[in-house]
Design a protein around this motif. Structure first.
Motif, PDB file in Angstrom:
ATOM      1  N   ARG A 141      -8.243  -1.313  -6.081  1.00 14.94           N
ATOM      2  CA  ARG A 141      -7.369  -0.634  -5.755  1.00 14.94           C
ATOM      3  C   ARG A 141      -5.770  -1.308  -5.796  1.00 14.94           C
ATOM      4  NH1 ARG A 141      -9.115   4.074  -6.827  1.00 14.94           N
ATOM      5  NH2 ARG A 141      -7.091   5.004  -5.933  1.00 14.94           N
ATOM      6  N   ALA A 197       0.693  -1.085   0.117  1.00  8.39           N
ATOM      7  CA  ALA A 197       0.149   0.074   0.078  1.00  8.39           C
ATOM      8  C   ALA A 197       0.903   1.400  -0.041  1.00  8.39           C
ATOM      9  CB  ALA A 197      -1.006  -0.012   1.140  1.00  8.39           C
ATOM     10  N   ARG A 200      -8.616  -4.784  -0.948  1.00  7.56           N
ATOM     11  CA  ARG A 200      -8.140  -3.903  -2.388  1.00  7.56           C
ATOM     12  C   ARG A 200      -8.387  -4.392  -3.372  1.00  7.56           C
ATOM     13  NH1 ARG A 200      -3.552  -2.557   1.550  1.00  7.56           N
ATOM     14  NH2 ARG A 200      -2.213  -3.935   0.665  1.00  7.56           N
ATOM     15  N   THR A 204      -5.591   3.413  -1.027  1.00  6.13           N
ATOM     16  CA  THR A 204      -4.980   2.261  -0.410  1.00  6.13           C
ATOM     17  C   THR A 204      -4.434   2.347   0.656  1.00  6.13           C
ATOM     18  OG1 THR A 204      -4.576   2.174  -3.033  1.00  6.13           O
ATOM     19  CG2 THR A 204      -3.517   0.802  -1.558  1.00  6.13           C
TER      20      THR A 204
END
Lengths: 297, 229
Positions: free
Chosen positions: B220, A247, B215, A255
């Motif tokens: 993402r 991330a 995610r 994120t």
């Protein structure tokens, strides 16, 4: 386009989660066996809470809210490792473990790919030579793409050479370990970055890097290998930090905000542990309640 | 290649698979659907095995390409390593194909790829000992890593050294002869502080996996897709 990217997956996920909540309430009232008996109902609830929490943080970040993320020393050290290698005129080595994409190790493997993406971009930025070794044949194309993208996005496409940069070695564990060891020593690498799922080969990589005095950064979520990395590497990602590294590497606000979901999970775990101890003092085993499975009749 | 093919289709496949896997793992609709899910789950695993098998062919070609290019660029310096690798790769593939041919040409002989005599001999007498030797090297690496780790530079390192000595003596017969208390002390270290240190890491890794899944669901997480467009 950004809105579309978020919305399609999110709408599907949230719609299904809401549907599950409504239907479970109705089915409980009607006495219908809705949930599988193979997993405790609490596991499903915890998963639901974490997904929703993570999603809420992501949407908040999208609307402009900033979430502070603590520094991970190993992540910050990557840039130092790459820069040091360039100064010494030595290549950077990166490998991301022996777990396959189709196994339970896939999340760690994906985290390793995230770090590779970051390393490749830094190598492009500093003009470093990158050697990415792998023992998983199904990831060859992805690895080549990631390394290529790293050099291209940094404006150094001339440095990208797929034969040099990406080396598939073998799918056999110790042959892979042996080949990585040989690569580290023959290429005299300046930095050795190993992030992903690792097994018994982890210490072989670390010791080979140590032999050539490489700057070593290592990380895995496999608890049996973490002690080796902590002992031998200069910096190490411990457990969940490898997921956070992906991330951080993205640099994307949403994120990064998702990491907050992990914190909710940690808080929940601490509450459950403390509550479990307190209730146990009163003679009540919380774990029995948590292991309850949805069984009608 | 278009953004849809390169990015959106793989992401959509991952999203659908995650949702279906989670939904069918936790939900129970009826016996038929549960069995269908188990069958579909097994089919997906089989697909992964098949894709991996084909990827191995790509891997073999990649190894061949790498060594041929290196031979051309570096000549004699690289020759011994590349010659051994290419030679054994070709020999093993040849004997494997021979075994595969015999399994169809003469099924009664019972020879397959893995039981082809030369293939098997090379596997048992070249590959297996080399593999075992590589594994056994670990013991020396553990010793050298331990030597560096156990140098007492601060109080924490001293604590590590004392704990390690207790565990080492608890694991050896001489430890029991020196002091019988080493064994129960080792058991306590392994079951209480060691487990207490490991569990948060395991919990953290599980939470990290869930958030990574989120995610992926929300598109993402794109690192696994390679090129950004």
């Amino acid at each position: 386009m950004t809105y579309l990217k978020i919305s399609l997956g999110v709408i599907l996920a949230v719609a299904i989660l809401v549907l599950i909540c409504v239907v479970s309430g109705i089915s409980w009232l009607l006495g219908i066996q809705l949930y599988s008996t193979r997993a405790p109902f609490s596991a499903f609830l915890i998963l639901l809470v974490l997904l929703i929490a993570g999603y809420v943080f992501m949407t908040e970040a999208k609307s402009g809210k900033e979430f502070p993320v603590r520094k991970i020393p190993a992540f910050d050290a990557i840039e130092e490792a790459v820069a040091r290698s360039v100064e010494m005129g030595r290549p950077v080595h990166m490998t991301f473990g022996f777990g396959t994409i189709s196994s339970a190790m896939a999340p760690q493997f994906i985290a390793g790919l995230g770090v590779l993406s970051h390393v490749a971009r830094l190598c492009g930025k500093y003009g470093a030579k990158l050697i990415a070794t792998l023992g998983v044949p199904e990831a060859i194309a992805t690895t080549e793409e990631i390394v290529r993208e790293g050099y291209y996005s940094s404006g150094r496409p001339e440095l990208y050479d797929p034969t040099y940069n990406v080396r598939y070695l073998t799918d056999q564990q110790f042959a892979y370990a042996s080949a990585v060891q040989a690569t580290l020593i023959r290429e005299n690498v300046g930095a050795n970055i190993v992030v992903g799922p690792f097994y018994a080969e982890s210490l072989i990589f670390m010791e080979a890097g140590n032999m050539v005095n490489a700057f070593q950064i290592a990380g895995t979520a496999r608890e049996t290998q973490i002690p080796f990395f902590v002992l031998v590497a200069d910096y190490s990602f411990i457990g969940e930090e490898i997921f956070a590294a992906g991330a951080l590497a993205s640099g994307d606000r949403e994120t990064l905000a998702s990491i907050r979901g992990q914190d909710v999970g940690k808080l929940l775990s601490i509450i459950l542990i403390v509550l479990g101890i307190l209730l146990l003092l009163g003679g009540f085993k919380l774990v029995d309640s948590l292991n309850w499975v949805w069984k009608v009749g | 290649m278009s953004l849809v093919v390169r990015r959106h289709i793989p992401q959509l496949i991952v999203t659908v698979i995650i949702i279906l896997t989670v939904a069918f793992y936790y939900l129970y609709i009826n016996k038929g659907i549960a069995e269908s899910f188990t069958t579909a789950d097994k089919a997906l695993s089989d697909w992964a095995v098949i894709i991996t098998s084909f990827a191995l062919i790509v891997g073999g070609i990649d190894i061949l390409r790498f060594h041929l290019v290196r031979l051309r660029k570096e000549g004699l310096k690289q020759a011994p390593f590349s010659a051994v690798t290419i030679g054994l790769l070709v020999v093993m593939v040849f004997f494997a194909l021979h075994g595969w041919f015999l399994s169809y040409a003469d099924p009664k002989a019972g020879i397959t790829i893995t039981t082809q005599p030369q293939f098997r001999w090379l596997y048992l007498n070249v590959y297996a000992p080399a593999d075992a030797a590589m594994y056994s090297i670990l013991v020396f690496y553990i010793a050298s890593a331990s030597y560096r780790a156990f140098r007492v530079r601060n109080p924490m390192a001293l604590l590590l050294l004392v704990t390690a000595l207790i565990v080492i003596f608890g694991n050896t017969t001489i430890g029991g002869l020196i002091w019988p208390g080493f064994l129960p002390l080792r058991d306590w270290i392994m079951t209480v502080p060691n487990t207490a240190a490991f569990r948060p890491i395991t919990i953290g890794a599980g939470l990290g996996t869930i958030i990574l899944g989120l995610r992926l669901l929300t598109w993402r997480e794109v690192s696994w897709l390679g090129r950004r467009e």
